[in-house]
Design an enzyme around this catalytic site. Structure first.
Site, PDB file in Angstrom:
ATOM      1  N   ALA A 110      44.494  59.966  -2.588  1.00  0.00           N
ATOM      2  CA  ALA A 110      43.202  60.219  -2.776  1.00  0.00           C
ATOM      3  C   ALA A 110      43.153  59.559  -2.006  1.00  0.00           C
ATOM      4  O   ALA A 110      41.381  58.995  -1.721  1.00  0.00           O
ATOM      5  CB  ALA A 110      42.193  60.713  -4.450  1.00  0.00           C
TER       6      ALA A 110
ATOM      7  N   ALA B 268      37.862  70.983   1.767  1.00  0.00           N
ATOM      8  CA  ALA B 268      36.752  69.997   1.058  1.00  0.00           C
ATOM      9  C   ALA B 268      37.319  69.520  -0.182  1.00  0.00           C
ATOM     10  O   ALA B 268      36.723  69.300  -1.718  1.00  0.00           O
ATOM     11  CB  ALA B 268      35.266  71.105   0.298  1.00  0.00           C
ATOM     12  N   GLY B 269      37.925  68.839  -0.226  1.00  0.00           N
ATOM     13  CA  GLY B 269      39.197  67.749  -0.873  1.00  0.00           C
ATOM     14  C   GLY B 269      37.967  66.147  -0.924  1.00  0.00           C
ATOM     15  O   GLY B 269      37.520  66.059  -0.233  1.00  0.00           O
TER      16      GLY B 269
ATOM     17  N   VAL C 234      41.059  79.013   5.341  1.00  0.00           N
ATOM     18  CA  VAL C 234      41.484  79.003   6.591  1.00  0.00           C
ATOM     19  C   VAL C 234      43.123  79.805   6.479  1.00  0.00           C
ATOM     20  O   VAL C 234      43.864  79.414   5.464  1.00  0.00           O
ATOM     21  CB  VAL C 234      42.271  77.332   6.446  1.00  0.00           C
ATOM     22  CG1 VAL C 234      42.821  77.588   8.473  1.00  0.00           C
ATOM     23  CG2 VAL C 234      40.510  77.103   6.712  1.00  0.00           C
TER      24      VAL C 234
ATOM     25  N   GLU D 162      52.032  60.969 -15.215  1.00  0.00           N
ATOM     26  CA  GLU D 162      50.399  61.702 -16.517  1.00  0.00           C
ATOM     27  C   GLU D 162      50.303  62.662 -16.685  1.00  0.00           C
ATOM     28  O   GLU D 162      50.043  62.584 -18.279  1.00  0.00           O
ATOM     29  CB  GLU D 162      49.413  61.371 -14.740  1.00  0.00           C
ATOM     30  CG  GLU D 162      48.816  59.853 -14.413  1.00  0.00           C
ATOM     31  CD  GLU D 162      48.073  59.742 -13.865  1.00  0.00           C
ATOM     32  OE1 GLU D 162      47.901  61.088 -12.323  1.00  0.00           O
ATOM     33  OE2 GLU D 162      47.974  59.180 -13.916  1.00  0.00           O
TER      34      GLU D 162
HETATM   35  P1  FAD Z   1      42.459  67.879  -1.601  1.00  0.00           P
HETATM   36  O1  FAD Z   1      41.758  66.728  -2.058  1.00  0.00           O
HETATM   37  O2  FAD Z   1      43.507  68.834  -2.156  1.00  0.00           O
HETATM   38  O3  FAD Z   1      41.532  68.776  -1.254  1.00  0.00           O
HETATM   39  C1  FAD Z   1      42.201  69.886  -0.073  1.00  0.00           C
HETATM   40  C2  FAD Z   1      41.158  70.821  -0.076  1.00  0.00           C
HETATM   41  O4  FAD Z   1      41.495  71.972   1.034  1.00  0.00           O
HETATM   42  C3  FAD Z   1      40.905  71.701  -1.591  1.00  0.00           C
HETATM   43  O5  FAD Z   1      39.496  71.571  -1.830  1.00  0.00           O
HETATM   44  C4  FAD Z   1      41.453  73.415  -1.294  1.00  0.00           C
HETATM   45  O6  FAD Z   1      40.696  74.306  -1.851  1.00  0.00           O
HETATM   46  C5  FAD Z   1      41.709  73.480   0.434  1.00  0.00           C
HETATM   47  N1  FAD Z   1      41.931  74.191   1.244  1.00  0.00           N
HETATM   48  C6  FAD Z   1      43.615  74.113   0.864  1.00  0.00           C
HETATM   49  N2  FAD Z   1      44.443  75.338   1.799  1.00  0.00           N
HETATM   50  C7  FAD Z   1      43.286  75.894   1.749  1.00  0.00           C
HETATM   51  C8  FAD Z   1      42.980  77.117   2.567  1.00  0.00           C
HETATM   52  N3  FAD Z   1      43.485  77.799   3.714  1.00  0.00           N
HETATM   53  N4  FAD Z   1      41.658  76.887   3.816  1.00  0.00           N
HETATM   54  C9  FAD Z   1      40.556  76.570   2.893  1.00  0.00           C
HETATM   55  N5  FAD Z   1      40.178  75.684   2.192  1.00  0.00           N
HETATM   56  C10 FAD Z   1      42.187  75.029   2.014  1.00  0.00           C
HETATM   57  N6  FAD Z   1      45.087  59.987  -6.072  1.00  0.00           N
HETATM   58  C11 FAD Z   1      44.927  58.423  -6.488  1.00  0.00           C
HETATM   59  O7  FAD Z   1      44.622  58.235  -5.183  1.00  0.00           O
HETATM   60  N7  FAD Z   1      44.870  58.383  -7.536  1.00  0.00           N
HETATM   61  C12 FAD Z   1      45.107  58.874  -8.394  1.00  0.00           C
HETATM   62  O8  FAD Z   1      45.326  58.947  -9.700  1.00  0.00           O
HETATM   63  C13 FAD Z   1      46.046  60.038  -7.900  1.00  0.00           C
HETATM   64  N8  FAD Z   1      46.635  61.105  -9.529  1.00  0.00           N
HETATM   65  C14 FAD Z   1      46.574  62.413  -8.855  1.00  0.00           C
HETATM   66  C15 FAD Z   1      46.990  63.494  -9.780  1.00  0.00           C
HETATM   67  C16 FAD Z   1      47.482  65.367  -9.789  1.00  0.00           C
HETATM   68  C17 FAD Z   1      48.278  65.341 -11.430  1.00  0.00           C
HETATM   69  C18 FAD Z   1      47.924  64.764  -8.493  1.00  0.00           C
HETATM   70  C19 FAD Z   1      48.620  66.707  -8.176  1.00  0.00           C
HETATM   71  C20 FAD Z   1      47.552  63.953  -7.606  1.00  0.00           C
HETATM   72  C21 FAD Z   1      47.250  62.993  -7.770  1.00  0.00           C
HETATM   73  N9  FAD Z   1      46.563  61.975  -6.566  1.00  0.00           N
HETATM   74  C22 FAD Z   1      46.065  60.933  -6.981  1.00  0.00           C
HETATM   75  C23 FAD Z   1      47.092  62.604  -5.269  1.00  0.00           C
HETATM   76  C24 FAD Z   1      45.627  63.259  -4.884  1.00  0.00           C
HETATM   77  O9  FAD Z   1      45.378  63.960  -5.668  1.00  0.00           O
HETATM   78  C25 FAD Z   1      45.290  63.622  -3.249  1.00  0.00           C
HETATM   79  O10 FAD Z   1      46.309  62.920  -2.108  1.00  0.00           O
HETATM   80  C26 FAD Z   1      44.558  63.894  -2.742  1.00  0.00           C
HETATM   81  O11 FAD Z   1      43.955  65.180  -3.711  1.00  0.00           O
HETATM   82  C27 FAD Z   1      44.628  64.539  -1.234  1.00  0.00           C
HETATM   83  O12 FAD Z   1      43.413  64.700  -0.687  1.00  0.00           O
HETATM   84  P2  FAD Z   1      43.363  65.532   0.573  1.00  0.00           P
HETATM   85  O13 FAD Z   1      41.584  65.231   0.668  1.00  0.00           O
HETATM   86  O14 FAD Z   1      43.822  65.558   0.926  1.00  0.00           O
HETATM   87  O15 FAD Z   1      43.388  66.867  -0.392  1.00  0.00           O
HETATM   88  P1  NAD Z   2      56.503  61.456  -6.312  1.00  0.00           P
HETATM   89  O1  NAD Z   2      57.096  62.002  -4.585  1.00  0.00           O
HETATM   90  O2  NAD Z   2      55.707  60.620  -6.247  1.00  0.00           O
HETATM   91  O3  NAD Z   2      57.510  62.308  -7.312  1.00  0.00           O
HETATM   92  C1  NAD Z   2      58.448  62.776  -7.601  1.00  0.00           C
HETATM   93  C2  NAD Z   2      59.697  62.376  -7.967  1.00  0.00           C
HETATM   94  O4  NAD Z   2      60.097  63.614  -8.481  1.00  0.00           O
HETATM   95  C3  NAD Z   2      60.476  61.669  -8.035  1.00  0.00           C
HETATM   96  O5  NAD Z   2      60.575  60.678  -8.686  1.00  0.00           O
HETATM   97  C4  NAD Z   2      61.428  61.939  -7.338  1.00  0.00           C
HETATM   98  O6  NAD Z   2      62.936  61.288  -7.934  1.00  0.00           O
HETATM   99  C5  NAD Z   2      61.859  63.305  -8.231  1.00  0.00           C
HETATM  100  N1  NAD Z   2      62.239  64.441  -7.687  1.00  0.00           N
HETATM  101  C6  NAD Z   2      62.716  64.743  -6.411  1.00  0.00           C
HETATM  102  N2  NAD Z   2      63.369  66.534  -6.213  1.00  0.00           N
HETATM  103  C7  NAD Z   2      63.211  65.990  -8.156  1.00  0.00           C
HETATM  104  C8  NAD Z   2      64.935  67.337  -8.809  1.00  0.00           C
HETATM  105  N3  NAD Z   2      65.039  67.825  -8.285  1.00  0.00           N
HETATM  106  N4  NAD Z   2      65.007  67.397 -10.053  1.00  0.00           N
HETATM  107  C9  NAD Z   2      63.815  66.121 -10.999  1.00  0.00           C
HETATM  108  N5  NAD Z   2      63.986  64.817  -9.792  1.00  0.00           N
HETATM  109  C10 NAD Z   2      63.645  65.396  -8.983  1.00  0.00           C
HETATM  110  O7  NAD Z   2      55.465  63.246  -6.245  1.00  0.00           O
HETATM  111  P2  NAD Z   2      54.246  63.528  -7.348  1.00  0.00           P
HETATM  112  O8  NAD Z   2      54.501  62.228  -8.568  1.00  0.00           O
HETATM  113  O9  NAD Z   2      53.861  64.647  -7.256  1.00  0.00           O
HETATM  114  O10 NAD Z   2      53.143  62.185  -6.743  1.00  0.00           O
HETATM  115  C11 NAD Z   2      52.918  62.814  -5.086  1.00  0.00           C
HETATM  116  C12 NAD Z   2      51.452  61.761  -4.600  1.00  0.00           C
HETATM  117  O11 NAD Z   2      50.610  62.233  -5.176  1.00  0.00           O
HETATM  118  C13 NAD Z   2      52.722  60.206  -4.786  1.00  0.00           C
HETATM  119  O12 NAD Z   2      52.028  60.103  -3.773  1.00  0.00           O
HETATM  120  C14 NAD Z   2      51.349  60.352  -5.627  1.00  0.00           C
HETATM  121  O13 NAD Z   2      51.484  58.574  -5.371  1.00  0.00           O
HETATM  122  C15 NAD Z   2      50.033  60.497  -5.799  1.00  0.00           C
HETATM  123  N6  NAD Z   2      49.968  60.205  -6.964  1.00  0.00           N
HETATM  124  C16 NAD Z   2      49.498  59.309  -6.924  1.00  0.00           C
HETATM  125  C17 NAD Z   2      48.736  59.041  -9.019  1.00  0.00           C
HETATM  126  C18 NAD Z   2      47.971  58.349  -9.645  1.00  0.00           C
HETATM  127  O14 NAD Z   2      47.869  56.994  -8.460  1.00  0.00           O
HETATM  128  N7  NAD Z   2      48.195  58.093 -10.885  1.00  0.00           N
HETATM  129  C19 NAD Z   2      49.485  60.329  -9.773  1.00  0.00           C
HETATM  130  C20 NAD Z   2      49.713  61.531  -9.712  1.00  0.00           C
HETATM  131  C21 NAD Z   2      49.944  61.238  -7.976  1.00  0.00           C
END
Ligand code: FAD
Ligand code: NAD
Length: 406
Positions: free
Chosen positions: A320, A13-14, A83, A172
């Site tokens: 997301a 439920a992501g 799961v 971030e």
């Molecule tokens: P998720 O939203 O992660 O949901 C997965 C779900 O599966 C969760 O509810 C979890 O509890 C459930 N789950 C996992 N394993 C199990 C299991 N075994 N059994 C049952 N349930 C389970 N993307 C953007 O577009 N814009 C952003 O600004 C952005 N900011 C981010 C900031 C951070 C700090 C991070 C870490 C990521 C960010 N991302 C952003 C990336 C984005 O969060 C992911 O791409 C997105 O969450 C993926 O959606 P999803 O539905 O695949 O999984």
């Molecule tokens: P990412 O893959 O985008 O970035 C990971 C970074 O870690 C890269 O710059 C890479 O060069 C570095 N790295 C890899 N191995 C390393 C090592 N051994 N030592 C030092 N640096 C190393 O991963 P993320 O930032 O976790 O993001 C994951 C996904 O979530 C991406 O698709 C990103 O676009 C998305 N996301 C989006 C937002 C947003 O839109 N605001 C915010 C957070 C995450």
């Protein structure tokens, strides 16, 4: 009442799973299918806000809401369970507390941190992944500050935070730390100059691939707020004492730190790999209709899917934004499989990317326009609120949204 209705099971439920389920009840009627949603917790968390919960700038309860509040409970059977495996040949899902048979399954289990096999990261580094990891990291940082003045020996490693990776997650999180550290210093009587925040990035630049002018702006802002960058430097090993980092062909350096945060990328969920799908780092290259190749009753979306960008011939980064758009296509295609009609091809509509730098600053490109500072930060909150609105409507947005714009 139709007998033998097809059983649709949605895993996770992501962003992807919830968009699918909220739209599915519009595309299929009560007599068309039985719908079951499975999630580990009874709540959805905003993965995209986890950098805030991890730093302690936003309480984790602000970042989650009850799943039952956003689904149509008369149409969707919600099962809170974990799961354990997907048996594709037997069309069943194994849960911690039972199993579920399906006719159609939607896999939206998200991602896990990618450690690239680097020694010690799984054991000693903190990921930014979900409510549990965020709560632990926030508490751990605070404990280091609280402990510092209670010990005879003043340990600099307690006040040294290393962030591995300067992708969007790393940047971030650093933005939040820049705001949080002065608060912690004040609370625990610690001079700010004693605290080190070090970011180690393997690539030749921060935010690889992002607009260079905005990268400069972000780096400058973070440096002004006390972040040290080690660019072109890779984390090579993590130990209980800290990390070993190094540039290519140079002597490695040890950084002593009690808080190593791993923000260097993600891979698809291991359950997807274990189910036997062909995958790249846990992500399945899905067909244009978002089904797994060779499996007409299996949809995969979000971070466990890999969708190619035809223009760049590279996969879209897992976001997301894409997961939510995919949810709409999956819901439509399930409706068409059950009621008839051609399946739709998924066409991502990338509106842009905005990275926050704390609560009041950000950088981004939206509809091709560069934004920085207050306008970017405003836009980031609009994006966060929009995602609440798309899943839970106005009620959820008013309850959980971010409205402190300035
Ligand atoms: P998720 O939203 O992660 O949901 C997965 C779900 O599966 C969760 O509810 C979890 O509890 C459930 N789950 C996992 N394993 C199990 C299991 N075994 N059994 C049952 N349930 C389970 N993307 C953007 O577009 N814009 C952003 O600004 C952005 N900011 C981010 C900031 C951070 C700090 C991070 C870490 C990521 C960010 N991302 C952003 C990336 C984005 O969060 C992911 O791409 C997105 O969450 C993926 O959606 P999803 O539905 O695949 O999984
Ligand atoms: P990412 O893959 O985008 O970035 C990971 C970074 O870690 C890269 O710059 C890479 O060069 C570095 N790295 C890899 N191995 C390393 C090592 N051994 N030592 C030092 N640096 C190393 O991963 P993320 O930032 O976790 O993001 C994951 C996904 O979530 C991406 O698709 C990103 O676009 C998305 N996301 C989006 C937002 C947003 O839109 N605001 C915010 C957070 C995450």
């Amino acid at each position: 009442m139709a007998l033998n209705k097809p059983k649709i099971v949605i895993l996770g439920a992501g962003y992807g799973g919830l968009m699918t389920v909220t739209r599915l009840t519009k595309f299929v009627g009560p007599n068309d299918a039985d719908i079951t949603l499975v999630n580990k917790h009874n709540y959805h968390y905003e993965t995209t806000w986890m950098h805030e919960a991890s730093a302690g700038t936003l309480h984790h309860d602000r970042c989650r809401y009850q799943i039952k509040d956003v689904i149509n409970q008369s149409r969707v059977n919600f099962v809170q369970d974990t799961v354990k495996a997907i048996k594709i040949d037997e069309k069943k899902v194994v849960l911690a507390n039972g199993e579920l048979k399906y006719d159609y399954v939607v896999i939206g289990l998200g991602a896990v941190p990618e450690t690239f096999g680097i020694k010690g990261l799984k054991e000693y580094a903190f990921p930014i992944a979900n409510i549990n990891t965020s709560r632990l990291l926030r508490e751990h940082i605070e404990l280091q500050f609280a402990t510092y003045n209670t010990e005879a020996e003043k340990r600099a490693d307690r006040l040294t935070i290393v962030v591995g990776g300067a992708g969007f997650t790393g940047i971030e999180f650093l933005g939040e730390l820049a705001a949080r550290v002065p608060e912690l210093c004040k609370e625990y009587d610690i001079d700010r100059s004693l605290v080190r925040i070090v970011c180690v990035e393997a690539a030749p630049t921060v935010l690889p691939g992002f607009d260079p002018e905005l990268v400069d702006y972000a780096v400058h802002y973070l440096e002004e707020n006390g972040v040290e960058f080690k660019i072109g430097t890779a984390v090579q090993e993590c130990t209980p004492e800290g990390v070993r980092v190094g540039k290519k062909d140079e002597e490695p350096e040890q950084i002593k730190s009690q808080t190593v945060v791993w923000a260097a990328g993600v891979r698809g969920h291991p359950i997807v790999e274990e189910a036997g799908f062909e995958n790249m780092r846990g992500r399945v290259k899905v067909n244009p209709d978002l089904r797994a190749p060779g499996h007409d009753n299996v949809f995969i979306l979000g971070d466990s899917s890999l969708f190619m960008n035809e223009d760049t011939e590279r996969p879209y980064p897992p976001t997301a934004q894409i997961a939510m758009q995919q949810g709409i296509t999956v819901a439509k295609n399930l409706g068409r499989l059950i009621k008839g009609g051609d399946l739709e091809e998924f066409k991502p509509d990338i509106k842009g990317t905005v990275a926050s730098l704390g609560e009041h600053n950000a950088v981004g490109v939206v509809y091709g326009r560069k934004l920085k500072g207050t306008p970017a930060s405003f836009m980031k909150k609009v994006i966060d609120n929009r995602s609440l609105f798309l899943i839970g409507g106005l009620g959820l947005t008013l309850k959980k949204g971010k409205f402190k714009f300035f």
